[in-house]
Design an enzyme around this catalytic site. Structure first.
Site, mmCIF file in Angstrom:
data_model
loop_
_atom_site.group_PDB
_atom_site.id
_atom_site.type_symbol
_atom_site.label_atom_id
_atom_site.label_comp_id
_atom_site.label_asym_id
_atom_site.label_seq_id
_atom_site.Cartn_x
_atom_site.Cartn_y
_atom_site.Cartn_z
ATOM 1 N N GLU A 241 60.340 36.344 30.107
ATOM 2 C CA GLU A 241 59.464 36.357 31.291
ATOM 3 C C GLU A 241 58.379 37.423 31.157
ATOM 4 O O GLU A 241 57.212 37.172 31.451
ATOM 5 C CB GLU A 241 60.313 36.583 32.549
ATOM 6 C CG GLU A 241 59.492 36.487 33.819
ATOM 7 C CD GLU A 241 60.349 36.480 35.077
ATOM 8 O OE1 GLU A 241 61.056 35.488 35.304
ATOM 9 O OE2 GLU A 241 60.301 37.465 35.835
ATOM 10 N N ARG A 267 23.012 37.461 40.506
ATOM 11 C CA ARG A 267 22.761 38.204 41.746
ATOM 12 C C ARG A 267 21.682 39.257 41.503
ATOM 13 O O ARG A 267 21.819 40.102 40.602
ATOM 14 C CB ARG A 267 24.061 38.874 42.203
ATOM 15 C CG ARG A 267 23.927 39.865 43.323
ATOM 16 C CD ARG A 267 23.676 39.188 44.637
ATOM 17 N NE ARG A 267 23.627 40.164 45.735
ATOM 18 C CZ ARG A 267 23.089 39.900 46.911
ATOM 19 N NH1 ARG A 267 22.555 38.712 47.163
ATOM 20 N NH2 ARG A 267 23.093 40.818 47.859
ATOM 21 N N GLN A 278 23.585 49.812 34.328
ATOM 22 C CA GLN A 278 24.681 50.196 33.440
ATOM 23 C C GLN A 278 26.004 50.394 34.202
ATOM 24 O O GLN A 278 27.085 50.126 33.673
ATOM 25 C CB GLN A 278 24.301 51.483 32.725
ATOM 26 C CG GLN A 278 24.857 51.552 31.336
ATOM 27 C CD GLN A 278 24.336 52.743 30.578
ATOM 28 O OE1 GLN A 278 24.433 53.875 31.046
ATOM 29 N NE2 GLN A 278 23.778 52.500 29.416
#
Ligand code: FAD
Length: 378
Positions: A241, A267, A278
């Site tokens: 798992e 955007r 940056q």
């Protein structure tokens, strides 16, 4: 060292991403728990039996390829709750049956669990036994050809929908670690009841509930593996798992990174794309670095498992790195999406809510650090 995939692995990965995108919708929440139609679709592709041999109804994949296909599922399917339910079913219920079941148990359970006819669950945690997982109070007392189980389990993934529960109980309190045994309990067994599903912060399409055992009598043939072998059996299922279920979060991070890079390119603020700053592009670079580092830890752990190594520390390193990277990925994606990232309709905030429990289930981050430290000799 060879980092390339075979053409079969590439084809399977691409097919798994395409199937998950096309056939597994965003989020389907029902009062009854897991939507059976979606579950069967997961079975049709083979997600519910990836490493199970074909003769038992699975795809017969090795550990590394299993992880890669779970990664594809996490990338293609935006419903991380469903993906989590698939992983819990496969690695903590199906795999233990495959590895420790007798021929009758394999014949009864594996084809049904792999096809999607049945849902599996794993029940070990108790109110007093979470991280201290072997401090169980649930007892299984042998009476002739039966065992009688009494106790309760706190958080059972798939509990409200499960047809078969892999339940751990104390058979010999004097034997400590070797005093636990595992049992396969079918829904409807007298004395087994399922509690009300929990409302959760995330993974809301993966139903979780407690279960209760009161004078629950099962034949001795319901025991999985030898008496007293429950703890090693559970530890082995956690290896699977912690490696392969968490591969799905690698896929989730890849999807979210792609989406966030696209957003940062489109955007515009101050007349240029926000990604030209940056402060934003470096955040994306860090997301990419965490994704690739955790991916490499995962592949290395799975590669070792395929070579027959226990790889306990390597699996914990991968689980820890992936879960913590997934939480950070959720935070970063929200920050870069700004106000839109916080609005539920965009689905971005859900990434964080679905990632947070990954540092808790399958052993918390603190427990993974403990395992790593113990391998360092501490
Ligand atoms: C979404 C979800 C699904 C789950 N599904 C299942 C399931 O299907 N089956 C199942 O059996 N269980 C399941 N669990 C339970 C899960 O395995 C436990 O929540 C987990 O093991 C932690 O146990 P706990 O919640 O009791 O926390 P605790 O063990 O009480 O821990 C609380 C805090 O203390 C810290 N802590 C505890 N001990 C130590 C220590 N020695 N050193 C340092 N820190 C420590 C922990 O790291 C944690 O931060 C699920 C949990 C979640 C959230």
């Amino acid at each position: 060292m060879d980092f390339s995939w075979t053409s079969e692995q590439v084809e399977l990965y691409e097919r798994a991403v395409a199937f998950s995108r096309a056939k597994l919708p965003e989020e389907t929440r029902t009062e009854q728990g897991l939507p059976r139609e979606l579950w069967q679709r997961c079975g049709e592709f083979g997600f519910l039996g990836l490493p199970v041999p074909e003769r038992h109804g699975g795809l017969g994949l090795d550990t590394l390829t299993t992880a890669r296909v779970m990664e594809a599922l996490g990338r293609g399917c935006a419903d991380t709750g469903l993906v989590f339910s698939v992983g819990a079913h496969l690695f903590a219920c199906v795999l233990p049956i495959l590895e420790s079941g007798d021929e009758e148990q394999k014949a009864r359970y594996l084809p049904r669990l792999c096809s999607g006819e049945w849902v599996g669950a794993n029940a070990i945690s108790e109110p007093e036994a979470g991280s201290d997982v072997f401090a169980l109070k649930t007892r299984a007392v042998r009476e002739g050809d039966s065992y009688v189980l009494d106790g309760g389990k706190s958080y059972v993934t798939n509990g409200p929908s499960a047809d078969v529960f892999l339940v751990y109980a104390v058979t010999n309190p004097a034997h400590g670690y070797m005093g636990l045994s595992a049992f396969l309990l079918e829904r409807g067994t007298p004395g087994l009841s399922v509690g009300r599903p929990f409302e959760k912060m995330g993974l809301s399409t993966s139903p979780t509930s407690p279960i209760y055992l009161e004078g629950c009598r099962v034949p001795a043939s319901a025991r999985l593996g030898a008496e007293g072998h429950g703890a090693p059996l559970f530890k082995r299922s956690m290896q699977w798992e912690r490696a392969c279920l968490f591969a799905a979060y690698v896929g989730v991070m890849e999807r979210v990174l792609e989406q966030t890079v696209d957003f940062a390119r489109q955007r515009k603020q101050f007349k240029r794309p926000i990604g030209k700053n940056q402060a934003v592009s470096h955040r994306l670079a860090d997301m990419k670095q965490r994704l690739e580092a955790s991916r490499l830890l995962l592949y290395q752990a799975c590669w070792r498992m395929d070579r027959g190594e226990e790889a306990v520390m390597e699996v914990s390193l991968a689980k820890l790195a992936i879960s913590e990277a997934a939480v950070q990925c959720g935070l970063d994606a929200i920050q870069i999406h700004g106000g839109m990232g916080y609005m539920t309709e965009t689905g971005i905030e859900r990434v964080l809510r679905d990632a947070i429990p990954s540092t808790i289930f399958s052993g918390t981050s603190e427990i993974q650090r403990d395992i790593i430290a113990s391998h360092l000799g501490l």
